[in-house]
Write an enzyme that holds these catalytic residues in place. Structure first.
Site, PDB file in Angstrom:
ATOM      1  N   GLY A 261       0.978  -1.178  -0.006  1.00 16.48           N
ATOM      2  CA  GLY A 261      -0.234  -0.168  -0.203  1.00 16.48           C
ATOM      3  C   GLY A 261       0.692   1.380   0.025  1.00 16.48           C
ATOM      4  O   GLY A 261       0.535   2.155  -0.787  1.00 16.48           O
ATOM      5  N   ALA A 262       1.996   1.230   0.890  1.00 19.00           N
ATOM      6  CA  ALA A 262       2.559   2.468   1.193  1.00 19.00           C
ATOM      7  C   ALA A 262       3.814   2.084   1.970  1.00 19.00           C
ATOM      8  O   ALA A 262       3.923   0.977   2.405  1.00 19.00           O
ATOM      9  CB  ALA A 262       1.797   3.713   1.546  1.00 19.00           C
ATOM     10  N   ASN A 265       9.051   5.708   4.672  1.00 16.08           N
ATOM     11  CA  ASN A 265      10.261   6.120   4.845  1.00 16.08           C
ATOM     12  C   ASN A 265      10.421   7.530   5.361  1.00 16.08           C
ATOM     13  O   ASN A 265       9.619   8.193   5.255  1.00 16.08           O
ATOM     14  CB  ASN A 265      10.780   6.317   3.280  1.00 16.08           C
ATOM     15  CG  ASN A 265      10.366   5.220   2.556  1.00 16.08           C
ATOM     16  OD1 ASN A 265      10.839   4.194   2.862  1.00 16.08           O
ATOM     17  ND2 ASN A 265       9.738   5.390   1.482  1.00 16.08           N
ATOM     18  N   HIS A 297      -1.696   5.901   8.514  1.00 17.45           N
ATOM     19  CA  HIS A 297      -1.026   4.794   9.103  1.00 17.45           C
ATOM     20  C   HIS A 297       0.458   5.189   8.966  1.00 17.45           C
ATOM     21  O   HIS A 297       1.524   5.238   9.678  1.00 17.45           O
ATOM     22  CB  HIS A 297      -1.259   3.543   8.469  1.00 17.45           C
ATOM     23  CG  HIS A 297      -0.254   2.410   8.655  1.00 17.45           C
ATOM     24  ND1 HIS A 297      -0.753   1.454   9.569  1.00 17.45           N
ATOM     25  CD2 HIS A 297       0.646   1.914   8.175  1.00 17.45           C
ATOM     26  CE1 HIS A 297       0.096   0.677   9.719  1.00 17.45           C
ATOM     27  NE2 HIS A 297       0.906   0.622   8.689  1.00 17.45           N
ATOM     28  N   GLU A 298       1.134   5.635   7.608  1.00 20.61           N
ATOM     29  CA  GLU A 298       2.429   5.896   7.442  1.00 20.61           C
ATOM     30  C   GLU A 298       2.678   7.144   8.311  1.00 20.61           C
ATOM     31  O   GLU A 298       3.907   7.004   8.790  1.00 20.61           O
ATOM     32  CB  GLU A 298       2.484   6.249   5.910  1.00 20.61           C
ATOM     33  CG  GLU A 298       2.046   5.129   4.950  1.00 20.61           C
ATOM     34  CD  GLU A 298       2.519   3.730   5.277  1.00 20.61           C
ATOM     35  OE1 GLU A 298       3.692   3.512   5.876  1.00 20.61           O
ATOM     36  OE2 GLU A 298       1.557   2.696   4.952  1.00 20.61           O
ATOM     37  N   HIS A 301       3.539   6.122  11.555  1.00 16.60           N
ATOM     38  CA  HIS A 301       4.831   5.333  11.743  1.00 16.60           C
ATOM     39  C   HIS A 301       6.293   6.236  12.083  1.00 16.60           C
ATOM     40  O   HIS A 301       6.935   5.631  12.622  1.00 16.60           O
ATOM     41  CB  HIS A 301       5.170   4.779  10.542  1.00 16.60           C
ATOM     42  CG  HIS A 301       4.643   3.450  10.281  1.00 16.60           C
ATOM     43  ND1 HIS A 301       4.929   2.321  11.224  1.00 16.60           N
ATOM     44  CD2 HIS A 301       4.164   2.581   9.413  1.00 16.60           C
ATOM     45  CE1 HIS A 301       4.287   1.189  10.991  1.00 16.60           C
ATOM     46  NE2 HIS A 301       4.024   1.232   9.752  1.00 16.60           N
ATOM     47  N   GLU A 320       3.991  -2.489  13.486  1.00 19.17           N
ATOM     48  CA  GLU A 320       2.961  -2.679  12.594  1.00 19.17           C
ATOM     49  C   GLU A 320       1.444  -2.811  13.531  1.00 19.17           C
ATOM     50  O   GLU A 320       0.813  -2.230  13.311  1.00 19.17           O
ATOM     51  CB  GLU A 320       3.012  -3.856  11.481  1.00 19.17           C
ATOM     52  CG  GLU A 320       4.245  -3.445  10.530  1.00 19.17           C
ATOM     53  CD  GLU A 320       4.139  -2.273   9.946  1.00 19.17           C
ATOM     54  OE1 GLU A 320       3.015  -1.758   9.869  1.00 19.17           O
ATOM     55  OE2 GLU A 320       5.020  -1.762   9.144  1.00 19.17           O
TER      56      GLU A 320
HETATM   57  N1  B3K Z   1       6.221  -0.937   6.374  1.00 19.49           N
HETATM   58  C1  B3K Z   1       5.465  -0.977   4.887  1.00 19.49           C
HETATM   59  C2  B3K Z   1       5.611  -2.328   4.435  1.00 19.49           C
HETATM   60  C3  B3K Z   1       6.558  -2.712   3.819  1.00 19.49           C
HETATM   61  C4  B3K Z   1       6.496  -4.179   3.120  1.00 19.49           C
HETATM   62  C5  B3K Z   1       7.799  -4.803   2.893  1.00 19.49           C
HETATM   63  N2  B3K Z   1       7.520  -5.962   2.112  1.00 19.49           N
HETATM   64  C6  B3K Z   1       4.067  -0.377   5.003  1.00 19.49           C
HETATM   65  C7  B3K Z   1       3.560  -0.161   6.244  1.00 19.49           C
HETATM   66  O1  B3K Z   1       3.102  -1.453   7.015  1.00 19.49           O
HETATM   67  O2  B3K Z   1       3.236   0.863   6.768  1.00 19.49           O
HETATM   68 ZN    ZN Z   2       2.818   0.118   8.521  1.00 19.90          ZN
END
Ligand code: B3K
Ligand code: ZN
Length: 856
Positions: A261-262, A265, A297-298, A301, A320
């Site tokens: 999905g996203a 970084n 969500h992103e 993080h 997660e």
């Molecule tokens: N952290 C990424 C997922 C990465 C997947 C790698 N195969 C998206 C997320 O959960 O926000």
């Molecule tokens: Zn995530």
């Protein structure tokens, strides 16, 4: 596949890194096939040892290596680079070349259309340069990107832009500096030409943050909802958790080729364009909802994942599970919390319970991993979030916040474990969570048995709870867990809610004194991720539907009533509309005009996938037939009501609660009406007059599911209107993929050569092939084995292109213990064909080998 690649890593073998890399400078000279990467790092030995330095690296062409300015010749292999003896502290310079344009795995540096972009989580950074590619090695990054200015006017990376310049040959360069230490999985680079939507956010402490969303040229008008969602998420995290954004700039880039999905970084999120772009004509209410939730969500993080990260990948649920829980809380605050909760529980029951019941069953903190990408699973994410939710229930809103505050302040800037998280929750609240920790190491879905007892004489009402977790593929023996059980007791004088804390295998709880036997409703809000074994008569369930306080309990009771009727019908080969079932629909239809959203959820029959998880063994055909037959019976019996409630509104489309609820209820009603032959005019007119994608898709779905004669004409019309729009065409592909029709396989074959289809684009593959494997029950499970064979043939091709996507697509072929012997045989044969392929990826090998072991 070589033996060494098939080896699993174990959590129990974790060791601290032998070296750390506090500083890294990366210089990229971008080129489609010959990108040069110069990595200069400061490396420091950890502790007193003389072990070699072993860097990870895959698919890299090494051109130069120097230690402290002197050329050296390390030992290379397919997966690493070994330096036999190195100083305790030194500068390492490595020059490599990579071929982004041929990188179809979409991991590492690759091209999405004309743009360069990266995806490094979990272990993709090693496809960019040799490095200690593990999350407990954190560095300060400085990045310089050089590329042709006309084709790549935007050159982006993490952190702050600190310098830029032009070269005489038409190229330009930009330098980025990220002040925060980060693991390599959070590195990102983007180069391309985009339209840019800009805004700003003032944080609670008064700092100004520049917000930028980069989209493909021509899509600027579709980025507004994503920007609004981002600002809401930023404000919510400040208000709910006191967490403020830390850099001066936050960038989001939407690309069409993306495995997930996203990606969060640091300072530079990369998004699948599906979770950024929306406008009324092209996006559904569900798209709007998902965009808001994924953007949040992103963003969340940034604290739960980036500032406090994972020590190793076994701890993935640390970031997660927690971040999914936080985005769930956010979504519940933005929309109707009961509906949001129902959506989450459906995911658990349809997908997570299935994962637990299949060969890939694993705890939310897996103990053994062959390919990390296989563990970005519904278990780690969604069950992980359920585990956090249980902590929230046990500690209460304030206790949970105290725990979060301590977790963040104690571990800011560190790479930590799930145990560290629970410890913070425990220390902040002075409670003992030792038993609770079992949720992290035990897989499987517990079954909660409930027995009620009412003593006529004393009026005492008690409940006896018993928990039992059946063995799973990965763990034969299970122990009792700590379960918060929220329940409601509905007496003649209203209802009483409470949360019981079940910590043993069996426990009895007094629930009070009542004049007559009250009605008990268990698992309010789905307070624990369990299957419920509570024999209640239909009248009792009806009472819960009508009178319980908790909307989730009301919905759940309706679904139980319908599910039982469907299983009975499948077993008896005859579907009838019982009085109680009629009573249920009458009751719900009565309050439907006032409580539209909840009514819509209740009026919809449980999905085939949910039903399949409710029995040890199912008869696919009988269950499908029963479900269709009941739909037809209900379509006829409540025909006037469906019509009345499906009347379209004259308002023009906006994404807001009241309209969303109306459209949702209308879609359910159309779903019934399409099962009648006399509704063509109504359906046709609903399609023609629709001014938005939600209503349009509702008609198409209704016709598809009822296999209505209008379907193919409407699909042709839809295609001619939207053929140039990639995201909208994904919806069209998905409708074809999941159309249960005798010619569906032939159609599918044909569509793989459609002008808009590409095996290289994960969205297309998921839309067409994924929706066939996951949701075309009749086609996929066809008794001639054609469905299984088709998916297997496709997987063999896809695995060579993109193993991560192939590995997600194989899911429906894995859990077959509940199918009949014939289908089990057919599936086993196809899995064996996959295993015969000597170049099978590690991703598929892990799943297929486990599935075959399970069935033998
Ligand atoms: N952290 C990424 C997922 C990465 C997947 C790698 N195969 C998206 C997320 O959960 O926000
Ligand atoms: Zn995530």
């Amino acid at each position: 596949m070589s033996e060494s690649r098939a080896k699993a890593m174990r959590l129990a073998d974790y060791q601290q890194p032998d070296f750390l890399i506090p500083e890294l400078s990366l210089e990229f000279e971008l080129d489609d096939h010959q990108t040069q990467v110069i990595a200069t790092s400061k490396i420091v030995r950890q502790g007193d040892h003389d072990r070699p330095l072993v860097l990870h690296g895959e698919k890299l062409e090494l051109t130069e290596v120097q230690i402290n300015g002197q050329a050296v010749q390390p030992q290379g292999s397919d997966t690493d680079l070994t330096f036999a003896s190195v100083p305790d502290e030194f500068t390492l310079r490595i020059v490599t070349r990579i071929d982004p344009a041929n990188n179809t795995s979409l991991e590492g540096l690759y091209k999405s259309g004309q743009a360069f972009c990266t995806q490094c989580e979990a272990e993709g950074f090693r496809k960019i340069t040799y490095f200690l590619d593990r999350p407990d090695v954190m560095a300060r990054y400085q990045v310089k990107i050089t590329a042709d200015k006309a084709r790549y006017p935007y050159l982006l990376s993490n952190g702050n832009k600190v310098d830029a310049g032009e070269l005489p040959d038409g190229r330009h360069w930009v330098r980025w500096d990220d002040p925060f230490f980060k693991p390599s999985y959070l590195f990102a680079l983007v180069a391309g030409d985009f339209d840019l939507l800009e805004d700003e956010f003032i944080t609670q402490s008064g700092r100004k943050v520049a917000l930028q969303i980069f989209v493909d040229k021509g899509n600027l008008h579709r980025a507004g909802h994503a920007m609004r969602s981002l600002k809401k998420a930023m404000a919510w995290d400040e208000q709910k958790y006191g967490l403020e954004y830390d850099l001066d700039i936050y960038m989001i880039v939407a690309v069409d080729f993306f495995n997930m999905g996203a990606m969060e970084n640091k300072g530079l999120n990369l998004f699948n364009s599906k979770f950024v772009l929306a406008d009324a004509a092209a996006a559904t209410d569900e798209d709007y909802f998902n965009i808001e939730s994924v953007i949040a969500h992103e963003y969340f993080h940034n604290w739960t994942g980036n500032r406090v990260t994972c020590r190793d990948w076994f701890q993935l649920s640390l970031k997660e599970g927690l971040t999914v829980f936080r985005d769930q809380q956010f979504s519940a605050d933005m929309a109707d919390p009961a509906i949001v909760r129902i959506k989450q529980v459906k995911v658990m029951r349809e997908h997570q319970f299935a994962e637990d019941a299949g060969p890939m069953s694993h705890p939310i903190r897996p103990a053994e991993v062959m390919e990390m990408n296989n563990f970005y699973s519904v278990t780690v994410y969604d069950k992980g979030a359920e585990v956090i939710r249980m902590l929230h229930t046990l500690l209460g809103e304030q206790g949970f916040r105290r725990g979060m505050d301590l977790y963040i302040s104690r571990h800011d800037g560190q790479a930590v474990t799930c145990d560290d998280f629970v410890q913070a929750m425990q220390d902040a609240n002075n409670v003992n969570l030792e038993l609770f920790k079992r949720w992290y190491s035990q897989s499987g879905t517990p079954v909660l048995s409930v027995k009620e007892q009412y003593d006529q004489q004393s009026g005492q009402f008690t409940v006896a709870l018993h928990q039992h977790t059946p063995p799973t593929a990965d763990q034969p023996h299970k122990q009792a867990l700590h379960l918060p059980i929220a329940l409601e007791v509905l007496g003649t004088h209203g209802s009483k809610s409470q949360v019981l804390s079940l910590t043993k295998e069996s426990q009895t709880f007094p629930l009070g004194q009542f004049e007559t036997k009250p009605q008990l409703a268990v698992l309010a809000g789905f307070s624990a991720p369990v299957k419920l074994d509570f024999k209640q008569d239909e009248q009792g369930l009806l009472n819960t539907v009508l009178y319980a306080q908790d909307p989730f309990l009301r919905w759940d009771a309706s679904q139980q009533l319908i599910s039982e009727a469907l299983h009975r019908a499948a077993e008896q080969g005859q579907t009838v509309l019982s009085d109680n079932l009629q009573g249920l629909f009458e009751g719900v239809l009565e309050f439907a005009p006032e409580q539209r959203a909840l009514a819509a959820e209740m009026l919809e029959l449980p999905s085939f996938e949910t039903l399949a998880q409710q029995r040890q063994r199912i008869d696919v055909d009988a269950l499908l037939n029963a479900r269709n037959a009941l739909k037809r019976l209900l379509a006829d019996r409540f025909h006037p009501q469906w019509q009345a409630l499906s009347a379209s509104s004259s308002q023009s489309y906006i994404y807001e609660a009241d309209q969303v609820q109306k459209r949702r209820l209308r879609a359910v009603c159309l779903g019934y009406l399409a099962h009648r032959q006399d509704q063509s005019t109504l359906l046709q007119s609903a399609y023609t007059t629709s001014d938005n994608m939600t209503d349009t898709l509702a008609v198409l779905k209704a016709c598809q599911q009822a296999d209505h004669p209008l379907f193919s004409g409407l699909m042709q019309d839809f295609e001619s209107r939207w053929q140039a729009d990639s995201l909208v065409m994904d919806k069209w592909f998905a409708l074809h993929g999941s159309h249960q029709h005798k010619d569906s396989l032939a159609k599918l074959q044909l569509l793989t050569s459609h002008a808009m289809y590409s095996i290289n684009n994960p969205n297309k593959v998921r839309a067409l092939i994924g929706s066939f494997a996951f949701y075309n029950t009749a086609g996929f499970h066809a008794l001639d084995g054609g469905g299984y064979r088709f998916v297997t043939d496709y997987l063999l091709k896809l695995d060579a292109v993109n193993p991560q996507v192939a590995s997600r697509l194989i899911t429906p072929m894995l859990g077959f213990a509940h199918l009949d012997d014939r289908r089990q045989d057919l599936l086993t044969q196809q899995l064996a064909r996959l295993l015969d392929n000597k170049s099978l990826s590690r991703d598929l090998f892990e799943k297929v080998s486990k599935a075959l072991k399970l069935s033998s």
